[in-house]
Design a protein around this motif. Structure first.
Motif, PDB file in Angstrom:
ATOM      1  N   TYR A 163       0.847  -1.208   0.000  1.00 57.40           N
ATOM      2  CA  TYR A 163       0.000   0.000   0.000  1.00 57.40           C
ATOM      3  C   TYR A 163       0.884   1.260   0.000  1.00 57.40           C
ATOM      4  CZ  TYR A 163      -3.404   3.476   1.550  1.00 57.40           C
ATOM      5  OH  TYR A 163      -4.180   4.611   1.643  1.00 57.40           O
ATOM      6  N   ILE A 164       1.919   1.224   0.860  1.00 53.84           N
ATOM      7  CA  ILE A 164       2.800   2.396   0.982  1.00 53.84           C
ATOM      8  C   ILE A 164       3.624   2.584  -0.312  1.00 53.84           C
ATOM      9  CG2 ILE A 164       4.726   3.386   2.310  1.00 53.84           C
ATOM     10  CD1 ILE A 164       3.471   1.889   4.798  1.00 53.84           C
ATOM     11  N   HIS A 165       4.041   1.470  -0.935  1.00 53.52           N
ATOM     12  CA  HIS A 165       4.712   1.590  -2.246  1.00 53.52           C
ATOM     13  C   HIS A 165       3.835   2.395  -3.196  1.00 53.52           C
ATOM     14  CE1 HIS A 165       7.146  -2.377  -1.626  1.00 53.52           C
ATOM     15  NE2 HIS A 165       7.698  -1.368  -1.009  1.00 53.52           N
ATOM     16  N   CYS A 166       2.531   2.069  -3.205  1.00 56.63           N
ATOM     17  CA  CYS A 166       1.613   2.734  -4.144  1.00 56.63           C
ATOM     18  C   CYS A 166       1.477   4.216  -3.825  1.00 56.63           C
ATOM     19  CB  CYS A 166       0.233   2.081  -4.089  1.00 56.63           C
ATOM     20  SG  CYS A 166       0.253   0.363  -4.585  1.00 56.63           S
ATOM     21  N   ILE A 167       1.220   4.516  -2.545  1.00 56.77           N
ATOM     22  CA  ILE A 167       1.029   5.930  -2.170  1.00 56.77           C
ATOM     23  C   ILE A 167       2.298   6.715  -2.489  1.00 56.77           C
ATOM     24  CG2 ILE A 167       0.627   7.528  -0.234  1.00 56.77           C
ATOM     25  CD1 ILE A 167      -1.863   5.859  -0.957  1.00 56.77           C
ATOM     26  N   GLU A 168       3.447   6.150  -2.134  1.00 56.29           N
ATOM     27  CA  GLU A 168       4.698   6.886  -2.351  1.00 56.29           C
ATOM     28  C   GLU A 168       5.018   7.017  -3.841  1.00 56.29           C
ATOM     29  OE1 GLU A 168       7.203   6.231   1.719  1.00 56.29           O
ATOM     30  OE2 GLU A 168       7.586   4.812   0.108  1.00 56.29           O
ATOM     31  N   SER A 169       4.809   5.927  -4.565  1.00 54.43           N
ATOM     32  CA  SER A 169       5.112   5.968  -5.990  1.00 54.43           C
ATOM     33  C   SER A 169       4.211   6.983  -6.691  1.00 54.43           C
ATOM     34  CB  SER A 169       4.904   4.566  -6.573  1.00 54.43           C
ATOM     35  OG  SER A 169       5.013   4.587  -7.967  1.00 54.43           O
ATOM     36  N   LEU A 170       2.912   6.932  -6.369  1.00 52.12           N
ATOM     37  CA  LEU A 170       1.940   7.764  -7.093  1.00 52.12           C
ATOM     38  C   LEU A 170       2.031   9.240  -6.741  1.00 52.12           C
ATOM     39  CD1 LEU A 170      -1.148   5.382  -6.817  1.00 52.12           C
ATOM     40  CD2 LEU A 170      -0.043   6.101  -8.938  1.00 52.12           C
ATOM     41  N   SER A 171       2.604   9.556  -5.581  1.00 52.67           N
ATOM     42  CA  SER A 171       2.560  10.971  -5.199  1.00 52.67           C
ATOM     43  C   SER A 171       3.911  11.666  -5.368  1.00 52.67           C
ATOM     44  CB  SER A 171       2.079  11.090  -3.751  1.00 52.67           C
ATOM     45  OG  SER A 171       2.918  10.339  -2.916  1.00 52.67           O
ATOM     46  N   GLY A 172       4.844  11.018  -6.034  1.00 51.45           N
ATOM     47  CA  GLY A 172       6.174  11.631  -6.096  1.00 51.45           C
ATOM     48  C   GLY A 172       6.521  12.273  -7.425  1.00 51.45           C
ATOM     49  N   HIS A 173       7.680  12.893  -7.392  1.00 51.46           N
ATOM     50  CA  HIS A 173       8.214  13.689  -8.489  1.00 51.46           C
ATOM     51  C   HIS A 173       8.534  12.853  -9.744  1.00 51.46           C
ATOM     52  CE1 HIS A 173      10.420  17.207  -9.875  1.00 51.46           C
ATOM     53  NE2 HIS A 173      11.373  16.398 -10.260  1.00 51.46           N
ATOM     54  N   PHE A 174       8.933  11.582  -9.550  1.00 53.62           N
ATOM     55  CA  PHE A 174       9.328  10.752 -10.707  1.00 53.62           C
ATOM     56  C   PHE A 174       8.150   9.990 -11.322  1.00 53.62           C
ATOM     57  CE2 PHE A 174      13.439  10.231  -8.078  1.00 53.62           C
ATOM     58  CZ  PHE A 174      13.969  11.411  -8.582  1.00 53.62           C
ATOM     59  N   MET A 175       6.940  10.322 -10.912  1.00 57.39           N
ATOM     60  CA  MET A 175       5.758   9.613 -11.436  1.00 57.39           C
ATOM     61  C   MET A 175       5.661   9.756 -12.954  1.00 57.39           C
ATOM     62  SD  MET A 175       2.974   7.955 -11.397  1.00 57.39           S
ATOM     63  CE  MET A 175       3.736   7.150 -10.032  1.00 57.39           C
ATOM     64  N   ASN A 176       5.180   8.693 -13.576  1.00 60.49           N
ATOM     65  CA  ASN A 176       5.026   8.675 -15.038  1.00 60.49           C
ATOM     66  C   ASN A 176       3.906   7.696 -15.362  1.00 60.49           C
ATOM     67  OD1 ASN A 176       6.251   5.871 -15.478  1.00 60.49           O
ATOM     68  ND2 ASN A 176       7.788   6.927 -14.241  1.00 60.49           N
ATOM     69  N   ALA A 177       3.487   7.644 -16.618  1.00 59.45           N
ATOM     70  CA  ALA A 177       2.315   6.835 -16.985  1.00 59.45           C
ATOM     71  C   ALA A 177       2.549   5.346 -16.728  1.00 59.45           C
ATOM     72  CB  ALA A 177       1.953   7.076 -18.447  1.00 59.45           C
ATOM     73  N   PHE A 178       3.770   4.871 -16.928  1.00 62.97           N
ATOM     74  CA  PHE A 178       4.098   3.462 -16.687  1.00 62.97           C
ATOM     75  C   PHE A 178       3.841   3.123 -15.209  1.00 62.97           C
ATOM     76  CE2 PHE A 178       6.868  -0.019 -15.504  1.00 62.97           C
ATOM     77  CZ  PHE A 178       7.043  -0.806 -16.631  1.00 62.97           C
ATOM     78  N   SER A 179       4.430   3.918 -14.328  1.00 64.25           N
ATOM     79  CA  SER A 179       4.296   3.655 -12.891  1.00 64.25           C
ATOM     80  C   SER A 179       2.879   3.895 -12.404  1.00 64.25           C
ATOM     81  CB  SER A 179       5.247   4.551 -12.108  1.00 64.25           C
ATOM     82  OG  SER A 179       6.550   4.112 -12.325  1.00 64.25           O
ATOM     83  N   ARG A 180       2.210   4.881 -13.000  1.00 62.03           N
ATOM     84  CA  ARG A 180       0.837   5.169 -12.595  1.00 62.03           C
ATOM     85  C   ARG A 180      -0.082   3.986 -12.943  1.00 62.03           C
ATOM     86  NH1 ARG A 180      -1.375   9.455 -10.907  1.00 62.03           N
ATOM     87  NH2 ARG A 180       0.259  10.835 -11.627  1.00 62.03           N
ATOM     88  N   ALA A 181       0.111   3.422 -14.135  1.00 59.88           N
ATOM     89  CA  ALA A 181      -0.744   2.318 -14.580  1.00 59.88           C
ATOM     90  C   ALA A 181      -0.681   1.159 -13.582  1.00 59.88           C
ATOM     91  CB  ALA A 181      -0.307   1.854 -15.969  1.00 59.88           C
ATOM     92  N   TYR A 182       0.545   0.794 -13.198  1.00 57.93           N
ATOM     93  CA  TYR A 182       0.702  -0.297 -12.230  1.00 57.93           C
ATOM     94  C   TYR A 182       0.278   0.139 -10.828  1.00 57.93           C
ATOM     95  CZ  TYR A 182       3.292  -3.292 -15.485  1.00 57.93           C
ATOM     96  OH  TYR A 182       3.654  -4.111 -16.521  1.00 57.93           O
ATOM     97  N   GLY A 183       0.656   1.354 -10.437  1.00 56.95           N
ATOM     98  CA  GLY A 183       0.416   1.827  -9.073  1.00 56.95           C
ATOM     99  C   GLY A 183      -1.069   1.971  -8.768  1.00 56.95           C
TER     100      GLY A 183
END
Ligand code: NAD
Ligand code: ZN
Length: 359
Positions: free
Chosen positions: A201-221
């Protein structure tokens, strides 16, 4: 430059697919590489899963303690034992299979790397220091959440640091995702089920709310996050959490984790607090950075009657807290992801001390 992302080569998924493991491995056994190395979490000692491991004559099976998170020393000892077995039997290992949670999967990755690279695992903690491809290696997760089954790192505590061996060679060649292996975790170890699931869950919140977010990571996250919500706020189905773990891992692979992980490393290294619970303790203190995520996380903890440890740092010696701050500050890409390129103006030693004293 854009990352050229190495993925797991093969995945088998489905209830009961563990019974296919012998067939999956059979192709890898050859005349000069005849034997398999099975590293199995010792929580399964004497349990049906241990008996179901497809050990053939001449294979090497070791039950592995997960009382502590993996150490470089443990990896070195295991690697030596496999080499001794190879010398005794006159053949090389065909593969290394890790059956367990994040700890055993990481140990399996590290042993497969060290079988082909000289020296100690501690020599390779860092980024892309591994020179030679690993022995073929396989993950069979029995606990869902870390994403270790798909990541390019194996997190190890060495004499000097807690840091992964990050390398394209670290990535598993094969993953066997059998949700049945995780079905009993909520009954057998509710707190662990929650803490490791919250790692995802925390991987998702951190990944989705950060500066390096992109469509690839968003799709999985986003998909992983919605699966976590289904599992922890509605029906706890093991196949959903297993896929959340994989997708959460894929999401951070192309972006980054954030502040809770950066602080959790300090808790782990100085106080020996395990990854999953450490992330929960750290995340719980980050209401200013992740207000909605923390509120939802607390709702999930309440629903499952799991308490997040508190006052774990406040009574500590100031020197220990200083070392924890040092460890956390080394995690520069995580802070950069969480707070942007000017993170150093916000993430001061005083700010980190304030966070730690909230835990
Ligand atoms: P774990 O592997 O440390 O296991 C936690 C406990 O759960 C152990 O006591 C274990 O015996 C028990 N357990 C495992 N499977 C079980 C089952 N089916 N039923 C009952 N009990 C079971 O926990 P984890 O949270 O999965 O992994 C944490 C480790 O993973 C840490 O060492 C952390 O650093 C690492 N990690 C690695 C990555 C990566 O990308 N490589 C990512 C996150 C975390
Ligand atoms: Zn994590």
């Amino acid at each position: 430059m854009h990352r050229n992302f190495k993925m797991v080569s093969r995945i088998v998924f489905g209830a009961g697919c563990f019974s296919q493991l012998d067939t999956v491995l059979a192709d890898m056994r050859t005349g000069d590489r005849p034997f398999m190395v099975f590293l199995v979490d010792d929580v399964f000692s004497g349990k049906p899963l241990q008996k179901a491991v497809p050990v053939r004559e001449g294979d090497f099976l070791q039950m592995v303690s997960t009382e502590n998170e993996p150490k470089t020393k443990t990896v070195d000892i295991l690697t030596d034992s496999v080499r001794a077995h190879a010398a005794q039997t006159g053949g090389a290992p065909a593969g290394v299979v890790g059956i367990g949670g994040g700890s055993v999967m990481d140990i399996a990755k590290a042993v497969s790397l060290m079988l082909t690279n000289p020296g100690s695992a501690a020599d390779y903690q860092g980024w892309d220091l591994i020179k030679n491809p690993a022995v073929y290696h396989v993950a069979v997760p029995t606990l869902s959440g870390t994403g270790a089954e798909v990541s390019r790192t194996t997190v190890l505590t060495g004499p000097e640091k807690k840091l992964g061996i990050n390398s394209d060679y670290t990535v598993f060649d094969q993953v066997v995702l059998d949700p049945e292996l995780t079905r009993n975790v909520p009954e057998e170890n509710k707190a662990q089920w929650f803490y490791t699931g919250m790692d995802c869950y925390i991987h998702c919140i951190e990944s989705l709310s950060g500066h390096f977010m992109n469509a690839f990571s968003r799709a999985y996250g986003e998909k992983a996050l919605s699966l976590c919500r289904e599992v922890y706020l509605s029906t706890p189905e093991p196949d959903k959490l297993m896929m959340a773990s994989v997708f959460g891992g894929m999401s951070i692979a192309y972006s980054q984790v954030g502040a809770a992980h950066a602080l959790s490393y300090g808790l782990g290294f100085m106080l020996g607090i395990r990854h999953g619970v450490g992330n929960c303790i750290a995340f719980n203190a980050l209401t200013d950075l992740y207000p909605e995520g923390v509120a939802e996380f607390r709702k999930m903890a309440d629903r499952h009657d799991v308490s997040i440890p508190q006052n774990v740092v406040s009574g500590e010696d100031p020197e220990i807290i200083d070392r924890m701050i040092d460890v956390s500050l080394v995690m520069e890409p995580l802070w950069h992801h969480a707070l942007g390129p000017d993170w150093k103006t916000v993430v001061t030693r005083d700010k980190l001390r304030e966070y730690y004293l909230r835990m």
